[in-house]
Every structure is written in structure tokens, then in C-alpha cells.
Design a protein around this motif. Structure first.
Motif, mmCIF file in Angstrom:
data_model
loop_
_atom_site.group_PDB
_atom_site.id
_atom_site.type_symbol
_atom_site.label_atom_id
_atom_site.label_comp_id
_atom_site.label_asym_id
_atom_site.label_seq_id
_atom_site.Cartn_x
_atom_site.Cartn_y
_atom_site.Cartn_z
ATOM 1 N N UNK A 48 5.512 -4.522 7.605
ATOM 2 C CA UNK A 48 5.260 -4.070 6.252
ATOM 3 C C UNK A 48 3.796 -3.691 6.149
ATOM 4 N N UNK A 49 3.542 -2.510 5.603
ATOM 5 C CA UNK A 49 2.176 -2.084 5.322
ATOM 6 C C UNK A 49 2.071 -1.957 3.809
ATOM 7 N N UNK A 50 1.033 -2.569 3.270
ATOM 8 C CA UNK A 50 0.809 -2.564 1.829
ATOM 9 C C UNK A 50 -0.483 -1.831 1.529
ATOM 10 N N UNK A 51 -0.421 -0.919 0.557
ATOM 11 C CA UNK A 51 -1.590 -0.124 0.177
ATOM 12 C C UNK A 51 -1.818 -0.300 -1.320
ATOM 13 N N UNK A 52 -3.045 -0.569 -1.705
ATOM 14 C CA UNK A 52 -3.410 -0.601 -3.119
ATOM 15 C C UNK A 52 -4.827 -0.087 -3.250
ATOM 16 N N UNK A 53 -5.045 0.755 -4.259
ATOM 17 C CA UNK A 53 -6.381 1.317 -4.460
ATOM 18 C C UNK A 53 -7.381 0.270 -4.925
ATOM 19 N N UNK A 54 -6.906 -0.864 -5.407
ATOM 20 C CA UNK A 54 -7.774 -1.946 -5.868
ATOM 21 C C UNK A 54 -8.051 -2.943 -4.737
ATOM 22 N N UNK A 79 -7.069 0.977 -0.415
ATOM 23 C CA UNK A 79 -7.390 2.410 -0.495
ATOM 24 C C UNK A 79 -6.295 3.108 -1.287
ATOM 25 N N UNK A 80 -6.619 4.229 -1.920
ATOM 26 C CA UNK A 80 -5.547 5.042 -2.479
ATOM 27 C C UNK A 80 -4.682 5.565 -1.328
#
Length: 178
Positions: A48-54, A79-80
Motif C-alpha cells: 500500500x502506498x499512501x499519498x497526502x499533500x499534508x 506530497x500532492x
């Protein structure tokens, strides 16, 4: 409900994603990492790869999923989506919950998602039905914006969660000739 259990709405979205053992899942806008936890359990030996701009939310996701991160089963990026270094990875499923970028033009995130899907991959966009018109307007916008990138809606679903109902739009790459 335990402090680590998914809310009804995220459990509903996880059911729509229906991640299977060995799959690779990308969550866009992972927030505090609750759905990441659900996906990590579902994929077992997958990733699982999770991305959040915050950066704050990415840190919360990392804390919540520390064991899976340390084991290399979960990777968290602050990161966005359009700026995230995904190292050329391809995903069997991409999921985003309440990420307005997926139904608000110009939605360049769909270009990224279309390029990240493995053959046969799927996308699930979940959203809170905060206004009655959201039931029709959000899926229509998702279909229109994703359709421009070669993705077609395969199903929509809704659950009576609180405080608002939760809906999900499932998509796959459009099949040529149909």
C-alpha cells in the motif's frame, strides 16, 4: 469501536475497493491513515502506498501504520499526487475518499491515475453525500473527467453512514470497441 477501527464510511469504501492478497493499492489523500490500515490488512503480502499533500497527515498515517511501514508493506509520501515520487510503480487499485480534485475540473490527477494503473486496475472514488444533488452531480463529474482519460464507471454504490451517507464510484480502463 476500537480507536484503530475504520469508521463505517471507510469500511464501506474498503468493501467497494475489495483489495485482495498480493495487490498493490494507492490511496490518494490518506488523511490519518485509517483506510491505509484496512488496505494493508486486505492485501496481506501486497503493498500500500499512501499519498497526502499534508505532511501532518502523512506523519499521522506513518504513526498509525508503523509496523507495516517498518516491514515495507506500507509506504507513505507527503506530497500532492502530481508531485509524488512513485518510482514508476503501477497499482491494481487506486482509492480516494473525499478528494474533491477528482470531481472538480480540470482534475489533472486523473492523468496521473490513468498512468499509474496496472493492466486491469481499478479506481474507487468515495465521497460524502452532503447535499441531495451530490448523488448525481459527483458521479457524473467523476465519469466525465475520468472518461477523458480512458476510464469508465463500472458501478456506483451508497451506504447510510453517519453523519452523511457515503457513496462510491468504481471505474476501470474503458474497453476498446464497447
Amino acid at each position: 469501536m476500537s480507536p484503530h477501527a475504520a469508521s463505517d464510511r471507510l469500511a464501506f469504501v474498503a468493501g467497494v475497493v475489495a483489495a485482495a492478497p498480493g495487490e498493490r493499492v494507492l490511496e490518494v489523500g490518506c488523511g490519518a491513515g485509517v483506510l491505509v490500515t484496512e488496505m494493508a490488512v486486505a492485501v496481506g503480502g501486497g503493498r500500500v502506498v499512501a499519498v497526502d499533500r499534508s505532511a501532518r497527515m502523512a506523519a499521522a498515517t506513518t504513526r498509525r501504520n508503523r509496523a507495516a511501514v517498518d516491514a515495507g508493506r506500507v509506504r507513505v509520501l507527503a506530497a500532492p499526487l502530481l508531485d509524488a515520487d512513485l518510482d514508476g510503480e503501477r497499482f491494481d487499485a487506486v482509492v480516494a475518499v473525499d478528494v474533491r480534485a477528482f470531481w472538480t475540473p480540470p482534475a489533472p490527477e486523473w492523468d496521473a491515475v490513468a498512468g499509474l494503473l496496472a493492466p486491469g486496475g481499478r479506481v474507487v472514488v468515495g465521497f460524502s453525500v452532503m447535499r441531495p444533488q451530490d448523488r448525481d452531480e459527483v458521479p457524473a463529474a467523476v465519469a466525465r473527467l475520468a472518461g477523458r482519460r480512458g476510464l469508465a464507471v463500472t458501478a456506483t454504490a451508497e451506504a447510510a453512514t453517519l453523519p452523511y451517507p457515503t457513496a462510491a464510484v468504481a471505474l476501470r480502463a474503458a474497453v476498446a470497441g464497447r
